[in-house]
Design a protein around this motif. Sequence first.
Motif, mmCIF file in Angstrom:
data_model
loop_
_atom_site.group_PDB
_atom_site.id
_atom_site.type_symbol
_atom_site.label_atom_id
_atom_site.label_comp_id
_atom_site.label_asym_id
_atom_site.label_seq_id
_atom_site.Cartn_x
_atom_site.Cartn_y
_atom_site.Cartn_z
ATOM 1 N N GLY A 185 0.868 -0.997 -0.233
ATOM 2 C CA GLY A 185 0.137 -0.115 0.023
ATOM 3 C C GLY A 185 0.876 1.297 0.039
ATOM 4 O O GLY A 185 0.130 2.372 -0.118
ATOM 5 N N GLY A 186 2.132 1.148 0.006
ATOM 6 C CA GLY A 186 3.016 2.414 0.018
ATOM 7 C C GLY A 186 3.000 3.054 -1.045
ATOM 8 O O GLY A 186 3.215 2.620 -2.175
ATOM 9 N N GLY A 187 3.110 4.429 -1.267
ATOM 10 C CA GLY A 187 3.280 5.496 -2.194
ATOM 11 C C GLY A 187 4.832 5.556 -2.544
ATOM 12 O O GLY A 187 5.540 4.867 -1.996
ATOM 13 N N HIS A 188 5.066 6.622 -3.028
ATOM 14 C CA HIS A 188 6.572 7.099 -3.500
ATOM 15 C C HIS A 188 7.310 7.510 -2.265
ATOM 16 O O HIS A 188 8.533 7.002 -2.278
ATOM 17 C CB HIS A 188 6.539 7.990 -4.539
ATOM 18 N N SER A 189 6.658 8.082 -1.062
ATOM 19 C CA SER A 189 7.538 8.162 -0.006
ATOM 20 C C SER A 189 6.925 7.185 0.919
ATOM 21 O O SER A 189 7.237 7.465 2.333
ATOM 22 C CB SER A 189 6.964 9.485 0.516
ATOM 23 N N PHE A 190 6.314 6.045 0.684
ATOM 24 C CA PHE A 190 5.960 5.160 1.689
ATOM 25 C C PHE A 190 4.921 5.423 2.405
ATOM 26 O O PHE A 190 4.629 4.865 3.328
ATOM 27 C CB PHE A 190 7.103 4.784 2.119
ATOM 28 N N GLU A 191 3.931 6.635 2.209
ATOM 29 C CA GLU A 191 2.924 6.877 2.756
ATOM 30 C C GLU A 191 1.816 5.935 2.358
ATOM 31 O O GLU A 191 1.937 5.299 1.474
ATOM 32 C CB GLU A 191 2.277 8.307 2.475
ATOM 33 N N VAL A 192 0.860 5.333 3.550
ATOM 34 C CA VAL A 192 -0.047 4.314 3.251
ATOM 35 C C VAL A 192 -1.493 4.948 3.664
ATOM 36 O O VAL A 192 -1.566 5.736 4.616
ATOM 37 C CB VAL A 192 0.163 3.167 4.027
ATOM 38 N N LYS A 193 -2.248 4.769 2.860
ATOM 39 C CA LYS A 193 -3.545 5.384 2.851
ATOM 40 C C LYS A 193 -4.135 4.831 4.257
ATOM 41 O O LYS A 193 -4.429 3.680 4.572
ATOM 42 C CB LYS A 193 -4.509 5.235 1.764
ATOM 43 N N GLY A 194 -4.654 5.966 5.296
ATOM 44 C CA GLY A 194 -5.503 5.636 6.330
ATOM 45 C C GLY A 194 -4.312 5.477 7.564
ATOM 46 O O GLY A 194 -4.906 5.218 8.713
ATOM 47 N N GLN A 195 -2.866 5.612 7.053
ATOM 48 C CA GLN A 195 -2.131 5.530 8.243
ATOM 49 C C GLN A 195 -1.305 6.865 8.200
ATOM 50 O O GLN A 195 -0.481 7.108 7.089
ATOM 51 C CB GLN A 195 -0.971 4.302 7.944
ATOM 52 N N LYS A 196 -1.209 7.532 9.238
ATOM 53 C CA LYS A 196 -0.384 8.697 9.264
ATOM 54 C C LYS A 196 0.902 8.620 10.280
ATOM 55 O O LYS A 196 0.571 8.266 11.425
ATOM 56 C CB LYS A 196 -1.306 9.769 9.932
ATOM 57 N N ARG A 197 1.970 8.512 9.699
ATOM 58 C CA ARG A 197 3.268 8.485 10.575
ATOM 59 C C ARG A 197 4.022 9.342 9.995
ATOM 60 O O ARG A 197 4.224 9.864 8.880
ATOM 61 C CB ARG A 197 3.814 7.108 10.122
ATOM 62 N N PRO A 198 4.984 10.135 11.074
ATOM 63 C CA PRO A 198 5.959 11.063 10.465
ATOM 64 C C PRO A 198 7.008 10.588 9.657
ATOM 65 O O PRO A 198 7.205 9.371 9.740
ATOM 66 C CB PRO A 198 6.632 11.393 11.988
ATOM 67 N N ALA A 199 7.688 11.468 8.801
ATOM 68 C CA ALA A 199 8.575 11.091 7.621
ATOM 69 C C ALA A 199 9.739 10.353 8.621
ATOM 70 O O ALA A 199 10.296 9.355 7.818
ATOM 71 C CB ALA A 199 8.881 11.946 6.899
#
Length: 216
Positions: A185-199
Motif C-alpha cells: 500500500g505504500g506510495g512513493h514516499s511510503f505513505e499508506v492510505k489511512g496511516q499517518k506516520r511522521p517521515a
Amino acid sequence: MVDIPVELPAGPETVTGDWTVGDREDIVLIAHGAGAGKDHPFLVGLADALGAEGLSTLRFNFPYVEKGRRMPGPAAHAIATWNAVVAWARTQEPSARVWATGKSYGGRMASMAVAEGLVVDGLAYLGYPLHAPGKPEKPRAEHLPVIATPQLFIEGTNDPFIQPLEQFETVVSTCQNARVAWVDGGGHSFEVKGQKRPAAEIGASFARVIAEFIRG
C-alpha cells in the motif's frame, strides 16, 4: 558536518555531509531525492536508525542543493558527487565495506554511477523511480542489467513511479543480483492510505531491512 570536494566540469565544488561513526566495517552513504536535501526527516530518521544498528552513515547533498536550487543539475554532476563521496568514505576507513543508499533520484544516480564503474559493495534503493508517473513507456532501466553489485529495491506497491508493477518486476528480473522488499500500500514516499506516520518514523522503519541486506 563534513565538507567533501567534488570535481565538476566547470571546476571543483564542495558538498556537505553529516557523518556518524558506528561499525567501521560498514559505511552506508545516503543520498536525497530530487525535491529535498540531506536533512529531510525521512533521511535523518533512516540514518539515526542505521546508527542504532551500529552502522556508520553519511548523509550528503548534491551540488544543486548546496547552491539553493530546486531542480537537479546534469546527471554527470550527481555521478561525480557519488564518486567523490565514496572516495571520501574510503579515506575514513580503507578496509570498510561501502554501501550506496538513496531515496528516489539519489538511488537512481547511484545506480548510474555504479553502471559506469563506481565500486561499492551494494545498492539499496528507497523508491526507485523507474519512470515519471503515468509514463511507463519511458523507463529508466537500460543500465540496471549491467550492474553486478547486489541491489535491494524497497518499493511501495502503490508507487506511481513503478506502475504497472508487472513492468517493474520484469525490470528487476533482468538484474544480475537483485531483490525487492515490498511495502504493501505504500506510495512513493511510503505513505499508506489511512496511516499517518511522521517521515522520520517511516525512514527509520527501513533500517532493519537495509542492515539485514548488508549483513546477509
